[in-house]
Design an enzyme around this catalytic site. Structure first.
Site, PDB file in Angstrom:
ATOM      1  N   HIS A 207     -16.236 -32.990 -30.881  1.00 27.22           N
ATOM      2  CA  HIS A 207     -17.308 -32.337 -31.648  1.00 27.22           C
ATOM      3  C   HIS A 207     -17.038 -30.874 -31.949  1.00 27.22           C
ATOM      4  CE1 HIS A 207     -18.389 -31.455 -27.438  1.00 27.22           C
ATOM      5  NE2 HIS A 207     -18.862 -30.319 -27.925  1.00 27.22           N
TER       6      HIS A 207
HETATM    7  C1  UD1 Z   1     -23.553 -27.802 -29.464  1.00 25.14           C
HETATM    8  C2  UD1 Z   1     -23.032 -26.559 -28.750  1.00 25.14           C
HETATM    9  C3  UD1 Z   1     -21.688 -26.872 -28.107  1.00 25.14           C
HETATM   10  C4  UD1 Z   1     -21.788 -28.074 -27.216  1.00 25.14           C
HETATM   11  C5  UD1 Z   1     -22.362 -29.249 -27.994  1.00 25.14           C
HETATM   12  C6  UD1 Z   1     -22.561 -30.391 -27.062  1.00 25.14           C
HETATM   13  C7  UD1 Z   1     -23.534 -24.326 -29.640  1.00 25.14           C
HETATM   14  C8  UD1 Z   1     -22.982 -23.191 -30.399  1.00 25.14           C
HETATM   15  N1  UD1 Z   1     -22.820 -25.458 -29.670  1.00 25.14           N
HETATM   16  O1  UD1 Z   1     -22.660 -28.082 -30.523  1.00 25.14           O
HETATM   17  O2  UD1 Z   1     -21.286 -25.763 -27.310  1.00 25.14           O
HETATM   18  O3  UD1 Z   1     -20.506 -28.398 -26.730  1.00 25.14           O
HETATM   19  O4  UD1 Z   1     -23.630 -28.868 -28.561  1.00 25.14           O
HETATM   20  O5  UD1 Z   1     -22.856 -31.573 -27.692  1.00 25.14           O
HETATM   21  O6  UD1 Z   1     -24.567 -24.212 -29.036  1.00 25.14           O
HETATM   22  N2  UD1 Z   1     -27.181 -32.909 -34.893  1.00 25.14           N
HETATM   23  C9  UD1 Z   1     -27.926 -34.041 -35.057  1.00 25.14           C
HETATM   24  N3  UD1 Z   1     -28.751 -34.429 -34.048  1.00 25.14           N
HETATM   25  C10 UD1 Z   1     -28.884 -33.733 -32.890  1.00 25.14           C
HETATM   26  C11 UD1 Z   1     -28.123 -32.570 -32.728  1.00 25.14           C
HETATM   27  C12 UD1 Z   1     -27.278 -32.163 -33.743  1.00 25.14           C
HETATM   28  O7  UD1 Z   1     -27.847 -34.703 -36.087  1.00 25.14           O
HETATM   29  O8  UD1 Z   1     -29.649 -34.157 -32.005  1.00 25.14           O
HETATM   30  C13 UD1 Z   1     -26.227 -32.510 -35.966  1.00 25.14           C
HETATM   31  C14 UD1 Z   1     -26.846 -31.551 -36.984  1.00 25.14           C
HETATM   32  O9  UD1 Z   1     -26.314 -31.825 -38.241  1.00 25.14           O
HETATM   33  C15 UD1 Z   1     -26.311 -30.198 -36.532  1.00 25.14           C
HETATM   34  C16 UD1 Z   1     -24.966 -30.546 -35.954  1.00 25.14           C
HETATM   35  O10 UD1 Z   1     -25.133 -31.832 -35.382  1.00 25.14           O
HETATM   36  O11 UD1 Z   1     -26.228 -29.278 -37.577  1.00 25.14           O
HETATM   37  C17 UD1 Z   1     -24.486 -29.557 -34.924  1.00 25.14           C
HETATM   38  O12 UD1 Z   1     -25.460 -29.358 -33.895  1.00 25.14           O
HETATM   39  P1  UD1 Z   1     -25.493 -27.961 -33.061  1.00 25.14           P
HETATM   40  O13 UD1 Z   1     -26.471 -28.038 -31.950  1.00 25.14           O
HETATM   41  O14 UD1 Z   1     -25.636 -26.814 -33.980  1.00 25.14           O
HETATM   42  O15 UD1 Z   1     -24.040 -27.851 -32.506  1.00 25.14           O
HETATM   43  P2  UD1 Z   1     -23.151 -28.921 -31.763  1.00 25.14           P
HETATM   44  O16 UD1 Z   1     -21.947 -29.175 -32.592  1.00 25.14           O
HETATM   45  O17 UD1 Z   1     -24.000 -30.073 -31.343  1.00 25.14           O
HETATM   46  N1  UDP Z   2     -21.714 -37.690 -22.653  1.00 26.86           N
HETATM   47  C1  UDP Z   2     -22.623 -38.750 -22.648  1.00 26.86           C
HETATM   48  N2  UDP Z   2     -22.554 -39.682 -23.650  1.00 26.86           N
HETATM   49  C2  UDP Z   2     -21.621 -39.619 -24.643  1.00 26.86           C
HETATM   50  C3  UDP Z   2     -20.706 -38.529 -24.642  1.00 26.86           C
HETATM   51  C4  UDP Z   2     -20.794 -37.572 -23.641  1.00 26.86           C
HETATM   52  O1  UDP Z   2     -23.451 -38.854 -21.756  1.00 26.86           O
HETATM   53  O2  UDP Z   2     -21.612 -40.506 -25.496  1.00 26.86           O
HETATM   54  C5  UDP Z   2     -21.792 -36.694 -21.562  1.00 26.86           C
HETATM   55  C6  UDP Z   2     -20.502 -36.394 -20.830  1.00 26.86           C
HETATM   56  O3  UDP Z   2     -20.213 -37.361 -19.841  1.00 26.86           O
HETATM   57  C7  UDP Z   2     -20.810 -35.029 -20.239  1.00 26.86           C
HETATM   58  C8  UDP Z   2     -21.626 -34.375 -21.321  1.00 26.86           C
HETATM   59  O4  UDP Z   2     -22.143 -35.446 -22.129  1.00 26.86           O
HETATM   60  O5  UDP Z   2     -21.602 -35.166 -19.074  1.00 26.86           O
HETATM   61  C9  UDP Z   2     -20.757 -33.466 -22.145  1.00 26.86           C
HETATM   62  O6  UDP Z   2     -21.444 -33.047 -23.269  1.00 26.86           O
HETATM   63  P1  UDP Z   2     -20.716 -32.575 -24.598  1.00 26.86           P
HETATM   64  O7  UDP Z   2     -19.332 -33.112 -24.659  1.00 26.86           O
HETATM   65  O8  UDP Z   2     -21.653 -32.897 -25.696  1.00 26.86           O
HETATM   66  O9  UDP Z   2     -20.711 -30.995 -24.450  1.00 26.86           O
HETATM   67  P2  UDP Z   2     -19.673 -29.972 -23.790  1.00 26.86           P
HETATM   68  O10 UDP Z   2     -19.464 -30.370 -22.384  1.00 26.86           O
HETATM   69  O11 UDP Z   2     -18.440 -29.975 -24.608  1.00 26.86           O
HETATM   70  O12 UDP Z   2     -20.381 -28.649 -23.932  1.00 26.86           O
END
Ligand code: UD1
Ligand code: UDP
Length: 368
Positions: A207
């Protein structure tokens, strides 16, 4: 009675906050707890599913900030949380990780003069193109109590001039959640539901913007996964950001052994990756979870803020290029299981207890 306000917002926050709340609840009369969910993540499978899996109480307050640019999202959390902090006046605000919600809540709390504890402090990738790196540096500068997961974090904080008395090496609360959930994961049927055989498939999560927002890079990675899927089933849990980017590429994996699935809940996902032959990811948390469980992990990034996963774990960094990924994955599959290594210090299921003990040993309510 210490009034504690916990802040969660995104998927990787829930498994860090849950063990701390559970530990505080075990100390009767010591804590009054409130949980704020910023709403940074809002899909059922990115948020709600984790409350049930991790036995997190329902949030007391939901801010519903949703998605947006970094400035929009951060500002919305700040504006929405400020009135609540002013009204509730907690003795301590607990923030976890490195997402935008973490930084936003810390900035508001610090300016009101509230005491802040940052869990998972001090991690540094030294790559300021990652928004998380900016969030980490600023959160650590403002927080009063810095709870660290690995020794590199203690060194990083010392180098940044943070006084030693604010830094507490407590270990990894993610491993608390993992250990607590293993018995539940043992009862999960996800491997069977996906018609997989334990030890004979790979699991993927991606992601990071540098992997998924750049079409050429995403195309390279998908090509590598497609090639790897000729050797074994490749199960790709697709984050919503990535889902949008894959759709924009017009990519389809139908008919191949590369299977794109919706994000799973915590317990099913734990079962899935713990029985995998190989994990390919750019997740922070998954690098740590595979380290603990000794699952071979390839991290598609040039750096990691979690170097202990390279030195004591199974994690290896790989460039996001087709040939590099295929070569590294095949080498890892050929190597098979490696010698079991001891987990990093304090990754033992007791990190939350250490945090709570430290808070209780400071009854003055000051940051020591
Ligand atoms: C965010 C965090 C990242 C973390 C990740 C975990 C920041 C800067 N980034 O990234 O550090 O590793 O979460 O998963 O805080 N969206 C949906 N549904 C949701 C959430 C997001 O559709 O429930 C889509 C939206 O289009 C959104 C995009 O995902 O614009 C990105 O979501 P955002 O929370 O901005 O950043 P992540 O890439 O999820
Ligand atoms: N995770 C989950 N379901 C999924 C993918 C990830 O429960 O389908 C869990 C994973 O095991 C870990 C956490 O989500 O506990 C990590 O989150 P993510 O990768 O979104 O964020 P990051 O750690 O990179 O900030």
């Amino acid at each position: 009675m210490m009034r504690v306000l916990h802040v969660v917002g995104a998927r990787p926050n829930f498994m860090k906050t849950a063990p701390i709340m559970a530990e505080m609840a075990k100390r009767p009369g010591a804590f009054e707890q409130q949980l704020v969910h910023t709403g940074q993540h809002y899909d059922v499978n990115m948020s709600d599913a984790f409350f049930a899996d991790l036995a997190l109480p329902a949030p007391d307050v939901t801010l519903g900030v949703g998605s947006g640019s970094h400035a929009e999202q951060t500002a919305r959390v700040m504006m929405a949380i400020e009135p609540f902090l002013l009204q509730y006046k907690p003795d301590l605000v607990v923030v976890v990780g490195d997402v935008n919600s973490t930084l936003a809540a810390t900035l508001v709390a610090a300016k009101i003069g509230l005491r802040v504890a940052h869990v998972e402090a001090g991690l540094r990738s030294r790559d300021r193109t990652m928004p998380e790196e900016i969030n980490r540096i600023l959160t650590d500068q403002m927080a009063d109590l810095l709870f660290t997961t690995e020794e590199s974090a203690n060194d990083n904080l010392a180098h940044e001039g943070i006084p030693e008395h604010r830094i507490h090496f407590v270990g990894n609360v993610m491993i608390d959640s993992l250990l607590r959930s293993l018995p539940l994961a043992a009862r999960s049927t996800i491997v069977e539901r996906l018609s997989l055989s334990a030890g004979r498939y790979a699991v993927v999560t991606l992601h990071r913007p540098f992997n998924v927002d750049e079409p050429t890079t995403l195309h390279e990675i998908l090509a590598a996964l497609g090639e790897l899927a000729r050797d074994l089933p490749v199960i790709f849990s697709v984050h919503p950001r990535t889902r949008e980017r894959i759709a924009a590429l017009g990519f389809r994996a139908e008919g191949s052994n590369l299977r794109l699935i919706a994000p799973l809940g915590y317990v099913d996902f734990l079962r899935l990756y713990s029985a995998a032959a190989l994990v390919l990811t750019d997740s922070g948390g998954l690098q740590e979870e595979t380290t603990y469980l000794d699952i071979p992990c390839l991290t598609l990034r040039p750096t990691t803020e979690r170097p202990v996963t390279l030195t004591l774990g199974t994690n290896r960094l790989v460039a996001s290029e087709r040939d590099a990924i295929v070569r590294a994955a095949r080498a890892s599959l050929d190597r098979g299981a490696t010698d079991h290594k001891s987990p990093p210090p304090f990754w033992d299921g007791h990190a939350a207890a250490r945090i709570v003990d430290l808070l209780l040993s400071d009854p003055s309510g000051r940051a020591r």
